[in-house]
Design a protein around this motif. Structure first.
Motif, PDB file in Angstrom:
ATOM      1  N   THR A   1      -1.382  14.185   6.088  1.00 48.34           N
ATOM      2  CA  THR A   1      -0.787  14.027   4.762  1.00 48.34           C
ATOM      3  C   THR A   1      -1.850  14.294   3.703  1.00 48.34           C
ATOM      4  O   THR A   1      -2.544  13.371   3.277  1.00 48.34           O
ATOM      5  CB  THR A   1      -0.238  12.584   4.616  1.00 48.34           C
ATOM      6  OG1 THR A   1       0.696  12.352   5.666  1.00 48.34           O
ATOM      7  CG2 THR A   1       0.440  12.366   3.286  1.00 48.34           C
TER       8      THR A   1
ATOM      9  N   ASP B   1      -1.961   1.411   9.696  1.00 48.18           N
ATOM     10  CA  ASP B   1      -3.215   2.083   9.385  1.00 48.18           C
ATOM     11  C   ASP B   1      -3.836   2.624  10.657  1.00 48.18           C
ATOM     12  O   ASP B   1      -3.627   2.106  11.752  1.00 48.18           O
ATOM     13  CB  ASP B   1      -4.181   1.117   8.691  1.00 48.18           C
ATOM     14  CG  ASP B   1      -4.006   1.115   7.188  1.00 48.18           C
ATOM     15  OD1 ASP B   1      -4.193   2.188   6.583  1.00 48.18           O
ATOM     16  OD2 ASP B   1      -3.649   0.057   6.633  1.00 48.18           O
ATOM     17  N   ASN B   2      -4.658   3.656  10.416  1.00 48.17           N
ATOM     18  CA  ASN B   2      -5.333   4.350  11.487  1.00 48.17           C
ATOM     19  C   ASN B   2      -6.527   3.557  11.992  1.00 48.17           C
ATOM     20  O   ASN B   2      -7.647   3.955  11.760  1.00 48.17           O
ATOM     21  CB  ASN B   2      -5.884   5.638  10.864  1.00 48.17           C
ATOM     22  CG  ASN B   2      -5.353   6.838  11.542  1.00 48.17           C
ATOM     23  OD1 ASN B   2      -4.854   6.749  12.658  1.00 48.17           O
ATOM     24  ND2 ASN B   2      -5.462   7.967  10.874  1.00 48.17           N
TER      25      ASN B   2
ATOM     26  N   ASN C   1      -3.580  -2.576  -6.055  1.00 45.13           N
ATOM     27  CA  ASN C   1      -4.736  -2.197  -6.874  1.00 45.13           C
ATOM     28  C   ASN C   1      -4.427  -1.364  -8.097  1.00 45.13           C
ATOM     29  O   ASN C   1      -5.258  -1.245  -8.978  1.00 45.13           O
ATOM     30  CB  ASN C   1      -5.742  -1.424  -6.012  1.00 45.13           C
ATOM     31  CG  ASN C   1      -6.280  -2.273  -4.893  1.00 45.13           C
ATOM     32  OD1 ASN C   1      -6.408  -3.483  -5.066  1.00 45.13           O
ATOM     33  ND2 ASN C   1      -6.549  -1.665  -3.757  1.00 45.13           N
TER      34      ASN C   1
ATOM     35  N   GLY D   1       0.836  -1.214   0.000  1.00 47.41           N
ATOM     36  CA  GLY D   1       0.000   0.000   0.000  1.00 47.41           C
ATOM     37  C   GLY D   1       0.863   1.254   0.000  1.00 47.41           C
ATOM     38  O   GLY D   1       0.950   1.969   0.999  1.00 47.41           O
ATOM     39  N   VAL D   2       1.521   1.514  -1.142  1.00 47.55           N
ATOM     40  CA  VAL D   2       2.512   2.602  -1.195  1.00 47.55           C
ATOM     41  C   VAL D   2       1.822   3.937  -1.458  1.00 47.55           C
ATOM     42  O   VAL D   2       2.180   4.654  -2.391  1.00 47.55           O
ATOM     43  CB  VAL D   2       3.556   2.335  -2.313  1.00 47.55           C
ATOM     44  CG1 VAL D   2       4.869   3.001  -1.942  1.00 47.55           C
ATOM     45  CG2 VAL D   2       3.768   0.864  -2.544  1.00 47.55           C
ATOM     46  N   GLY D   3       0.820   4.267  -0.667  1.00 47.43           N
ATOM     47  CA  GLY D   3       0.089   5.523  -0.833  1.00 47.43           C
ATOM     48  C   GLY D   3       0.881   6.709  -0.310  1.00 47.43           C
ATOM     49  O   GLY D   3       2.052   6.592   0.080  1.00 47.43           O
ATOM     50  N   ALA D   4       0.220   7.860  -0.318  1.00 48.27           N
ATOM     51  CA  ALA D   4       0.886   9.090   0.110  1.00 48.27           C
ATOM     52  C   ALA D   4       1.353   8.990   1.558  1.00 48.27           C
ATOM     53  O   ALA D   4       2.452   9.434   1.901  1.00 48.27           O
ATOM     54  CB  ALA D   4      -0.080  10.264  -0.038  1.00 48.27           C
ATOM     55  N   PHE D   5       0.530   8.389   2.406  1.00 46.83           N
ATOM     56  CA  PHE D   5       0.883   8.387   3.822  1.00 46.83           C
ATOM     57  C   PHE D   5       2.158   7.569   4.074  1.00 46.83           C
ATOM     58  O   PHE D   5       3.047   8.014   4.795  1.00 46.83           O
ATOM     59  CB  PHE D   5      -0.269   7.865   4.689  1.00 46.83           C
ATOM     60  CG  PHE D   5       0.067   7.941   6.145  1.00 46.83           C
ATOM     61  CD1 PHE D   5       0.229   9.170   6.758  1.00 46.83           C
ATOM     62  CD2 PHE D   5       0.280   6.788   6.887  1.00 46.83           C
ATOM     63  CE1 PHE D   5       0.582   9.260   8.096  1.00 46.83           C
ATOM     64  CE2 PHE D   5       0.632   6.870   8.223  1.00 46.83           C
ATOM     65  CZ  PHE D   5       0.781   8.106   8.828  1.00 46.83           C
TER      66      PHE D   5
ATOM     67  N   ILE E   1      -3.128   0.075   4.026  1.00 46.53           N
ATOM     68  CA  ILE E   1      -4.039  -0.373   2.971  1.00 46.53           C
ATOM     69  C   ILE E   1      -5.448   0.170   3.207  1.00 46.53           C
ATOM     70  O   ILE E   1      -6.382  -0.321   2.576  1.00 46.53           O
ATOM     71  CB  ILE E   1      -4.063  -1.917   2.903  1.00 46.53           C
ATOM     72  CG1 ILE E   1      -4.328  -2.530   4.286  1.00 46.53           C
ATOM     73  CG2 ILE E   1      -2.727  -2.439   2.363  1.00 46.53           C
ATOM     74  CD1 ILE E   1      -4.524  -4.032   4.282  1.00 46.53           C
TER      75      ILE E   1
HETATM   76  P1  NAD Z   1      -3.756   7.078  -0.438  1.00 38.37           P
HETATM   77  O1  NAD Z   1      -5.069   7.160  -1.123  1.00 38.37           O
HETATM   78  O2  NAD Z   1      -2.633   7.904  -0.917  1.00 38.37           O
HETATM   79  O3  NAD Z   1      -3.251   5.572  -0.422  1.00 38.37           O
HETATM   80  C1  NAD Z   1      -4.080   4.499  -0.094  1.00 38.37           C
HETATM   81  C2  NAD Z   1      -3.275   3.222  -0.244  1.00 38.37           C
HETATM   82  O4  NAD Z   1      -4.087   2.137   0.206  1.00 38.37           O
HETATM   83  C3  NAD Z   1      -2.904   2.933  -1.683  1.00 38.37           C
HETATM   84  O5  NAD Z   1      -1.633   2.368  -1.707  1.00 38.37           O
HETATM   85  C4  NAD Z   1      -3.977   1.945  -2.103  1.00 38.37           C
HETATM   86  O6  NAD Z   1      -3.527   1.094  -3.124  1.00 38.37           O
HETATM   87  C5  NAD Z   1      -4.173   1.175  -0.821  1.00 38.37           C
HETATM   88  N1  NAD Z   1      -5.495   0.533  -0.737  1.00 38.37           N
HETATM   89  C6  NAD Z   1      -6.710   1.141  -0.794  1.00 38.37           C
HETATM   90  N2  NAD Z   1      -7.688   0.221  -0.702  1.00 38.37           N
HETATM   91  C7  NAD Z   1      -7.081  -0.986  -0.582  1.00 38.37           C
HETATM   92  C8  NAD Z   1      -7.538  -2.326  -0.456  1.00 38.37           C
HETATM   93  N3  NAD Z   1      -8.845  -2.598  -0.445  1.00 38.37           N
HETATM   94  N4  NAD Z   1      -6.613  -3.326  -0.350  1.00 38.37           N
HETATM   95  C9  NAD Z   1      -5.299  -3.031  -0.375  1.00 38.37           C
HETATM   96  N5  NAD Z   1      -4.802  -1.793  -0.496  1.00 38.37           N
HETATM   97  C10 NAD Z   1      -5.677  -0.782  -0.599  1.00 38.37           C
HETATM   98  O7  NAD Z   1      -4.110   7.382   1.095  1.00 38.37           O
HETATM   99  P2  NAD Z   1      -3.074   7.662   2.275  1.00 38.37           P
HETATM  100  O8  NAD Z   1      -3.079   9.099   2.585  1.00 38.37           O
HETATM  101  O9  NAD Z   1      -1.781   7.016   1.953  1.00 38.37           O
HETATM  102  O10 NAD Z   1      -3.769   6.926   3.501  1.00 38.37           O
HETATM  103  C11 NAD Z   1      -3.697   5.529   3.641  1.00 38.37           C
HETATM  104  C12 NAD Z   1      -3.923   5.155   5.079  1.00 38.37           C
HETATM  105  O11 NAD Z   1      -2.909   5.718   5.871  1.00 38.37           O
HETATM  106  C13 NAD Z   1      -5.201   5.691   5.697  1.00 38.37           C
HETATM  107  O12 NAD Z   1      -6.306   4.862   5.426  1.00 38.37           O
HETATM  108  C14 NAD Z   1      -4.861   5.682   7.171  1.00 38.37           C
HETATM  109  O13 NAD Z   1      -5.090   4.407   7.717  1.00 38.37           O
HETATM  110  C15 NAD Z   1      -3.383   5.974   7.170  1.00 38.37           C
HETATM  111  N6  NAD Z   1      -3.155   7.374   7.595  1.00 38.37           N
HETATM  112  C16 NAD Z   1      -3.292   8.428   6.713  1.00 38.37           C
HETATM  113  C17 NAD Z   1      -3.101   9.739   7.170  1.00 38.37           C
HETATM  114  C18 NAD Z   1      -3.263  10.940   6.260  1.00 38.37           C
HETATM  115  O14 NAD Z   1      -3.249  12.079   6.760  1.00 38.37           O
HETATM  116  N7  NAD Z   1      -3.374  10.790   4.942  1.00 38.37           N
HETATM  117  C19 NAD Z   1      -2.761   9.970   8.514  1.00 38.37           C
HETATM  118  C20 NAD Z   1      -2.627   8.880   9.382  1.00 38.37           C
HETATM  119  C21 NAD Z   1      -2.837   7.600   8.890  1.00 38.37           C
END
Ligand code: NAD
Length: 483
Positions: free
Chosen positions: A225, A182-183, A64, A33-37, A125
């Motif tokens: 983030t 994850d949160n 995904n 889950g290499v998202g922004a966070f 994720i």
């Molecule tokens: P993002 O949209 O940039 O990234 C989401 C990531 O989750 C992606 O890599 C996506 O492929 C993956 N994902 C989504 N649905 C999925 C599924 N069903 N199965 C597997 N992978 C899946 O969002 P983000 O900002 O990176 O946030 C992701 C998580 O990080 C949040 O849900 C939260 O738990 C945690 N978080 C975020 C923040 C913030 O401020 N953005 C702060 C604290 C914690």
């Protein structure tokens, strides 16, 4: 031209870049889950780790979408982190050495998971990715159904974690630690349960081995983030004098608290600012009560005053002064802090974060789901305060503000974002402005207010606060806060 390894040396001197030899690092962490966070938080801590421990570089796996891999692979995994705040800075992060898109590179992902050098698997994720139904794995979830039918060729995160563990068991390799970032409260416990329930369906011996051998530490993460936007891409391109296909941004404040329970080694996280604690639940509670509760107070009072963002609310002196008092005098005396936790410093850091004008956090978004948020954010503190004989008047003002907010939205015909939206709209429409009647209607919502609503001290304090907010117009709220 594009940001990549060769471009690093020519970046402007004020851009921070990896202070270690990237080519000399080895992959020790697989992150799903290499998202922004992840890129703005964990990968930055790991970037600091790599300066002294080269064995913990990251392989980033997306399940995904190929978007992150396709953006970052041509950049040798490099990307820019922009810190938002008084001293904005840019830093190029080098800790991600490999990017895989599982749907096209399943074998490579499985090989990586079975690599003896890999000792930790981390995940961000989102809550959906865990496929939970309440406290259990949702065995009817399409992803779980699919993966259980072909456990050697999974699609989902749980399926991959278990397939990797099964391969290691077969190879007589020690397992990896599985660390949720994850949160969600009790994230490690929830993940462990889901993984074991899934493995049980694949092979009971494997499930028993996982239960006995694999660590699933809980963790608490915190750093706002915001998603990447065009403005960030442009700013980064101008400052770097080269393009970065996917920079990320976050506030300067960051927190990562991890339970020190790893089954196959870990980097010295404590040296790079991570807190290791046995009491993640205590940190979760402190965050809910000291960070999220004042956030909700700003949201409801601010929304009544027709203010849009957290920073704008903090730039409104009467509101900022109230929230500071709420935190110091209303909440701190009632928080059971984890060992070693400095509540005063935490409150000051939170207030500074709230004031940060670079973060556009909308109050209406924070106001969503009040029926679910009030109990964990505010009402628990009120219960503890009553039990200790402490005053609750400050704490009851945001509760009354929520009632006024629901009343106003209902009367304006605005649909609430809340799982209880329909019931709340009904209650809101039935209010008359008479404090006794209105407060009684709200307090009859047992799923939110029981058992507190049986305590006369609480009922009286909410009524007083409701009266104080008058008709809930901006002018009335202003007067209430100026008293
Ligand atoms: P993002 O949209 O940039 O990234 C989401 C990531 O989750 C992606 O890599 C996506 O492929 C993956 N994902 C989504 N649905 C999925 C599924 N069903 N199965 C597997 N992978 C899946 O969002 P983000 O900002 O990176 O946030 C992701 C998580 O990080 C949040 O849900 C939260 O738990 C945690 N978080 C975020 C923040 C913030 O401020 N953005 C702060 C604290 C914690």
């Amino acid at each position: 031209h594009r940001l990549n390894q060769a471009a690093l040396a020519a970046l402007p001197p004020d851009v921070i870049r990896p202070g270690y030899d990237r080519a000399g690092t080895r992959i020790g962490i697989v992150h799903i889950g290499v998202g922004a966070f992840h890129r703005a938080h964990q990968a930055v801590y790991v970037d600091d780790v790599l300066a002294s421990e080269p064995d913990w570089a990251i392989c980033g796996v997306s399940l995904n979408s190929c978007d992150v891999r396709d953006a970052l692979q041509p950049q040798d995994g490099l990307y820019t982190l922009a810190l938002l705040g008084q001293n904005p800075s840019l830093r190029v992060i080098g800790s991600i050495r490999e990017l895989l898109f599982a749907r096209e590179q399943r074998d490579e992902v499985l090989r990586r998971l079975a690599d003896p050098l890999v000792r930790i698997v981390t995940l961000t994720i989102t809550e959906k990715g865990y496929c939970l139904a309440g406290a259990d794995l949702d065995l009817a979830h399409p992803e779980i159904v699919h993966d259980l039918a072909s456990p050697d060729a999974p699609n989902g995160a749980i399926g991959y974690v278990v397939a990797g563990l099964a391969a290691r068991r077969k190879l007589h390799l020690p397992p990896y630690t599985v660390l949720s970032c994850d949160n969600l409260p009790e994230n490690g416990r929830k993940l462990a349960r889901a993984v074991v329930q899934y493995a049980w369906k694949v092979d009971p011996d494997l499930a028993r081995w996982i239960e006995a051998e694999v660590a699933f530490p809980c963790s608490m993460v915190d750093s706002i983030t915001p998603a990447t936007d065009e403005a960030l891409r442009e700013r980064v391109a101008t400052q770097l004098a080269c393009t970065d296909a996917w920079p990320v941004q976050r506030e300067a404040y960051t927190q990562w608290v991890v339970e020190d329970s790893f089954c196959n080694g870990r980097p010295a996280l404590e040296r790079v600012g991570v807190t290791l604690s046995a009491d993640i639940a205590g940190y979760d509670r402190a965050k809910l009560r000291l960070l999220n509760a004042p956030h909700s107070a700003l949201a409801y009072l601010g929304a009544l005053m027709e203010i849009e963002t957290v920073a704008q609310a903090m730039a409104t002196p009467v509101l900022a002064a109230f929230v500071e008092r709420l935190m110091h005098d209303g909440i701190v005396p009632n928080v059971k802090a984890p060992a070693g936790f400095n509540a005063g410093a935490y409150v000051e850091a939170i207030l500074a974060r709230f004031r940060n004008p670079a973060i556009q956090h909308r109050l209406l978004q924070i106001a969503w789901d009040g029926s679910q948020k009030l109990p964990v954010r505010l009402l628990g503190t009120i219960g503890d305060a009553l039990a200790a004989g402490h005053p609750i008047d400050l704490l009851c003002l945001p509760v009354a503000a929520w009632m006024q907010f629901v009343r106003r939205q209902a009367r304006n015909g605005v649909t609430l974002v809340d799982p209880m939206a329909e019931v709340l709209a009904e209650v809101g429409r039935a209010t008359t402005g008479d404090a006794n009647d209105d407060v009684a209607r709200f307090l009859a919502l047992d799923s939110i207010f029981a058992p507190l609503s049986a305590d006369d001290r609480f009922v009286d304090a909410v009524r007083v606060a409701y009266v104080r907010l008058g008709d809930g117009t901006p002018a009335a709220v202003w007067r209430a806060l100026s008293d």
